[in-house]
Scaffold this motif. Sequence first.
Motif, mmCIF file in Angstrom:
data_model
loop_
_atom_site.group_PDB
_atom_site.id
_atom_site.type_symbol
_atom_site.label_atom_id
_atom_site.label_comp_id
_atom_site.label_asym_id
_atom_site.label_seq_id
_atom_site.Cartn_x
_atom_site.Cartn_y
_atom_site.Cartn_z
ATOM 1 N N GLU A 323 -1.429 -2.946 0.169
ATOM 2 C CA GLU A 323 -2.071 -2.824 -1.108
ATOM 3 C C GLU A 323 -3.694 -3.130 -1.005
ATOM 4 O O GLU A 323 -3.848 -4.161 -0.455
ATOM 5 C CB GLU A 323 -1.165 -3.777 -2.301
ATOM 6 C CG GLU A 323 -2.094 -3.745 -3.629
ATOM 7 C CD GLU A 323 -1.630 -4.553 -4.696
ATOM 8 O OE1 GLU A 323 -2.073 -4.999 -5.526
ATOM 9 O OE2 GLU A 323 -0.280 -5.177 -4.259
ATOM 10 N N GLU A 324 -4.364 -2.194 -1.486
ATOM 11 C CA GLU A 324 -5.837 -2.600 -1.328
ATOM 12 C C GLU A 324 -6.236 -3.408 -2.504
ATOM 13 O O GLU A 324 -5.835 -3.089 -4.004
ATOM 14 C CB GLU A 324 -6.745 -1.453 -1.355
ATOM 15 C CG GLU A 324 -8.127 -1.474 -0.976
ATOM 16 C CD GLU A 324 -8.814 -0.168 -0.608
ATOM 17 O OE1 GLU A 324 -9.876 -0.390 -0.480
ATOM 18 O OE2 GLU A 324 -8.152 0.678 -0.680
ATOM 19 N N LEU A 325 -7.023 -4.455 -2.692
ATOM 20 C CA LEU A 325 -7.141 -5.275 -3.567
ATOM 21 C C LEU A 325 -8.539 -4.976 -4.167
ATOM 22 O O LEU A 325 -9.591 -4.534 -3.623
ATOM 23 C CB LEU A 325 -7.122 -6.759 -3.185
ATOM 24 C CG LEU A 325 -5.719 -7.240 -2.574
ATOM 25 C CD1 LEU A 325 -5.685 -8.875 -1.979
ATOM 26 C CD2 LEU A 325 -4.621 -7.059 -3.721
ATOM 27 N N THR A 326 -9.008 -5.579 -5.413
ATOM 28 C CA THR A 326 -10.285 -5.471 -5.964
ATOM 29 C C THR A 326 -11.109 -6.240 -5.406
ATOM 30 O O THR A 326 -12.308 -6.119 -5.666
ATOM 31 C CB THR A 326 -10.003 -5.796 -7.550
ATOM 32 O OG1 THR A 326 -9.791 -7.057 -7.843
ATOM 33 C CG2 THR A 326 -9.190 -4.584 -8.141
ATOM 34 N N ALA A 329 -12.174 -12.504 -8.237
ATOM 35 C CA ALA A 329 -11.820 -14.018 -8.235
ATOM 36 C C ALA A 329 -10.451 -14.349 -7.976
ATOM 37 O O ALA A 329 -9.940 -15.219 -7.138
ATOM 38 C CB ALA A 329 -12.306 -14.816 -9.379
ATOM 39 N N GLU A 330 -9.298 -13.459 -8.686
ATOM 40 C CA GLU A 330 -8.082 -13.487 -8.623
ATOM 41 C C GLU A 330 -7.528 -13.229 -7.097
ATOM 42 O O GLU A 330 -6.473 -13.768 -6.827
ATOM 43 C CB GLU A 330 -7.433 -12.418 -9.397
ATOM 44 C CG GLU A 330 -7.652 -12.888 -10.985
ATOM 45 C CD GLU A 330 -6.803 -12.049 -11.902
ATOM 46 O OE1 GLU A 330 -5.885 -11.207 -11.333
ATOM 47 O OE2 GLU A 330 -6.985 -12.298 -13.120
ATOM 48 N N SER A 331 -8.246 -12.374 -6.377
ATOM 49 C CA SER A 331 -7.758 -12.086 -4.996
ATOM 50 C C SER A 331 -8.119 -13.362 -4.012
ATOM 51 O O SER A 331 -7.068 -13.605 -3.200
ATOM 52 C CB SER A 331 -8.726 -10.995 -4.316
ATOM 53 O OG SER A 331 -8.520 -9.819 -5.125
ATOM 54 N N GLY A 332 -8.886 -14.160 -4.416
ATOM 55 C CA GLY A 332 -9.096 -15.522 -3.598
ATOM 56 C C GLY A 332 -9.678 -15.227 -1.922
ATOM 57 O O GLY A 332 -10.049 -14.050 -1.885
ATOM 58 N N ALA A 333 -9.613 -16.146 -1.254
ATOM 59 C CA ALA A 333 -10.169 -16.179 -0.045
ATOM 60 C C ALA A 333 -9.061 -15.803 1.104
ATOM 61 O O ALA A 333 -7.828 -15.657 0.719
ATOM 62 C CB ALA A 333 -10.660 -17.426 0.193
ATOM 63 N N CYS A 334 -9.579 -15.003 2.240
ATOM 64 C CA CYS A 334 -8.621 -14.495 3.031
ATOM 65 C C CYS A 334 -7.669 -15.651 3.567
ATOM 66 O O CYS A 334 -7.993 -16.668 3.964
ATOM 67 C CB CYS A 334 -9.434 -13.947 4.306
ATOM 68 S SG CYS A 334 -8.464 -13.519 5.613
ATOM 69 N N LYS A 335 -6.413 -15.523 3.834
ATOM 70 C CA LYS A 335 -5.439 -16.446 4.285
ATOM 71 C C LYS A 335 -5.514 -16.792 5.676
ATOM 72 O O LYS A 335 -4.780 -17.824 6.134
ATOM 73 C CB LYS A 335 -3.909 -16.027 4.077
ATOM 74 C CG LYS A 335 -3.760 -15.667 2.374
ATOM 75 C CD LYS A 335 -4.075 -16.999 1.643
ATOM 76 C CE LYS A 335 -3.821 -16.970 -0.083
ATOM 77 N NZ LYS A 335 -4.237 -18.181 -0.635
ATOM 78 N N ARG A 336 -6.347 -16.053 6.411
ATOM 79 C CA ARG A 336 -6.474 -16.119 7.925
ATOM 80 C C ARG A 336 -7.582 -16.668 8.180
ATOM 81 O O ARG A 336 -7.722 -17.691 8.911
ATOM 82 C CB ARG A 336 -6.088 -14.699 8.713
ATOM 83 C CG ARG A 336 -5.017 -14.166 8.359
ATOM 84 C CD ARG A 336 -4.639 -12.782 8.956
ATOM 85 N NE ARG A 336 -4.152 -13.111 10.608
ATOM 86 C CZ ARG A 336 -2.759 -13.185 10.672
ATOM 87 N NH1 ARG A 336 -2.039 -13.375 9.856
ATOM 88 N NH2 ARG A 336 -2.375 -13.298 12.152
ATOM 89 N N LEU A 343 -9.228 -8.934 0.506
ATOM 90 C CA LEU A 343 -9.332 -7.411 -0.035
ATOM 91 C C LEU A 343 -8.021 -6.547 0.351
ATOM 92 O O LEU A 343 -8.012 -5.387 -0.355
ATOM 93 C CB LEU A 343 -10.620 -6.705 0.827
ATOM 94 C CG LEU A 343 -11.891 -7.426 0.491
ATOM 95 C CD1 LEU A 343 -13.058 -6.677 1.254
ATOM 96 C CD2 LEU A 343 -12.182 -7.298 -1.001
ATOM 97 N N TYR A 344 -7.161 -7.071 1.117
ATOM 98 C CA TYR A 344 -6.212 -6.202 1.481
ATOM 99 C C TYR A 344 -4.624 -7.119 1.478
ATOM 100 O O TYR A 344 -4.803 -8.399 2.008
ATOM 101 C CB TYR A 344 -6.075 -5.394 2.914
ATOM 102 C CG TYR A 344 -7.264 -4.751 3.006
ATOM 103 C CD1 TYR A 344 -7.508 -3.377 2.314
ATOM 104 C CD2 TYR A 344 -8.638 -5.127 3.387
ATOM 105 C CE1 TYR A 344 -8.774 -2.906 2.612
ATOM 106 C CE2 TYR A 344 -9.856 -4.663 3.517
ATOM 107 C CZ TYR A 344 -9.827 -3.188 3.001
ATOM 108 O OH TYR A 344 -11.118 -2.658 3.150
ATOM 109 N N LYS A 345 -3.928 -6.680 0.826
ATOM 110 C CA LYS A 345 -2.310 -7.203 1.156
ATOM 111 C C LYS A 345 -1.800 -6.576 2.291
ATOM 112 O O LYS A 345 -1.433 -5.342 2.274
ATOM 113 C CB LYS A 345 -1.818 -7.236 -0.220
ATOM 114 C CG LYS A 345 -0.200 -8.010 -0.092
ATOM 115 C CD LYS A 345 0.643 -7.891 -1.508
ATOM 116 C CE LYS A 345 -0.142 -8.659 -2.578
ATOM 117 N NZ LYS A 345 0.697 -8.536 -3.684
#
Length: 693
Positions: A323-326, A329-336, A343-345
């Motif tokens: 999924e491509e994210l917007t 602020a809800e997306s937050g920081a990259c988990k890696r 920006l991407y799930k």
Amino acid sequence: MCNIPIEDKRNYIDWDSYMNSKGEEIKVKNNEPGIVWKDAVTDTWFYLSNEKYNEYINRIVENFGGGLDSHGKVSFEYKKICDFYDIKNFSKLKSLPWRYAEKEKKPAVVDVCRLFVLFAWLYGEVDKDSRINAYKSFFEGSFDNYPKAYNAVKALTSENSIKINQDKEIILIKGGAYKIKKYYLENSKIHDIRGASIIIKHLTEDLIPQEVFESYIEEAVIYSGGGNIFAVVDSDLKKVIEVIGKCEKIIDDYAITLENVFCYYKSSIYNLIENYRDEMKKFDIEIEQKKKLKIYNNIYTRSSLLNNSIKIGNEQIKIECREELTGDAESGACKRCNTKEALYKVDTPDGQECICGSCLHKLKIGRKCKSSFNKDLEDYINKANLQGISFSMPKEIEDIKDSKGYISVIYGDGNNFGKIVNSLENIYEMMYFSRMVYMTSFEATCKAILDSNYSLQNEKKNLKPFELIALGGDDIFLICPAENSMCFSKHLITEFNKKFREVIATDKENNKITLSIGIAVGKYNNPVRNLFEMAESKLLSAKRLERELASKGQNNGSVDIVVVKGTSYVDFISEQSMFPMDNDSFGEFLKLVNKMKSSEIKKSRIQNLVRAKQQMEEESEFQLYFLYNDCKQKDKNKLEKWMKENYFSKGIYRFEAGMMVKDISEIEGKSVRCNVWKDILDIWDFCKGGVSI
């Protein structure tokens, strides 16, 4: 062909024996027909007979896909010429000199040939489709159709002044990636680190050169590798600006957060030949100025390759996400990486994660592609006829850990390279040097891995998992199991020094090329980024020692270490260490520890000494404690006696009452006392493996 002058009293290395990995020194008889020359990097004097020289020339012709007929005519295949010039082709034939050069430091035949074709193209004596004819003419010795190119080659390779047309303008292109380590270590995931390494290698060895090839010719690229490229092209400025823009876009598309810069510099064939060093200095200043002007958006990293397939080697990789994210602020920081916007799930080995575009590229490529070095190591093993050796690629950092859960991050860097680069007098010396650096660094690393891997001594011959992240000439960065990392580092320095100076010039002993290494040992769940920073700090201290030793003509490589027992490193106790060490002393120290481990001296006893030293404020108090406890031991377990009998350090240290003492000023009577027990304990579990150190 030249004869050896009667007054010549030099000793020469027979180049024929050097080709066969012997490097035998020979005495050349007066007036013996042959060719003599000085190596452009090592300043070593070589000799080769006329007969052998012609044999090797024919071997180059064969590698180019052709041969000489009875009329001296040559038939070539252009693809085979390109394959021979490939940087991964480590043939020593590439260092065979051009006999007609009138300089002591003769250029390699293959470099002069390539420059001859480049000059012919720049002068308009050949076009892109007729270059094969220039290659043929070069080996046939027929230059009538290429008078300007031949004149330029003669001017480049002659001690005499040869007039060159000063009006022929050219443009130099130079650039590539910088702050590469920062890009590698944006996060500590093994797939992403590997992906970053593969991306950089693919960019600088495939995509960027290919862009220049398509816009100009293959011969325009003087070197490409280690994140950088240097090319010489015609004077069409509009086209150059377009090509530079494409090169920067290629890097931005593939390695989104990798900082890079490309520049052009207006010059001429005359200045390239007659004023090479001055031109390159001016060009480098312009590159540094441009770096200061570039601005990077390393927070919002949208992928321009999303839903596209890219080919790297034999692998097709699709850059895709669930999924491509917007990017709000809800997306937050990259988990890696935890520094850029998610920006991407995507599906990862750790489950579904929201990640940035940079980590997306690294993850997809790192999971799909095999480490490029592992493939090269396989080829090296096959060429060396080492049958039955196997190794597996780690899937996670955890796969690299040793039996106690430790890994080592090793960061090595060559010494005296800058001095040599600054001393290069012309373009062919630079071509030869860049090729030699890549070849020798690779071969030294391969041999050190094989020599130090103690598991080769068992029947299965399985190499321990490791991850080579960067091998950029004099720059080596890898992760390996900690238990044999000390032995590996010793072998790596030794092989690096040996490969670069298999035959050395005695008058430049203090300027020889050596390797310094920083080692950070820690638990596998320590962030690799943190361990690398520690290794980098230790590398700097090792290089400081090497500079001190070089000023005395005693440099042979150096090493410094840090061992992190937990998941963080805070050194509250200031202990005078014997590290950093020169490479010879390091080898002796490893022998000492391994011999101690095989004796009746127990690790627990060393641990007790380390604790006692830390708890006692006065050094004299510890020495009394040491002597008292040592007196209670059986004769064969007395450490004072054992250490004096078994440790050799070229007279640098002497053992006194539980301490290693190093005199730093004989006149003032000053000395440094080192806690040898802490150093022994640090490497106790990490010096397994290998052949004789």
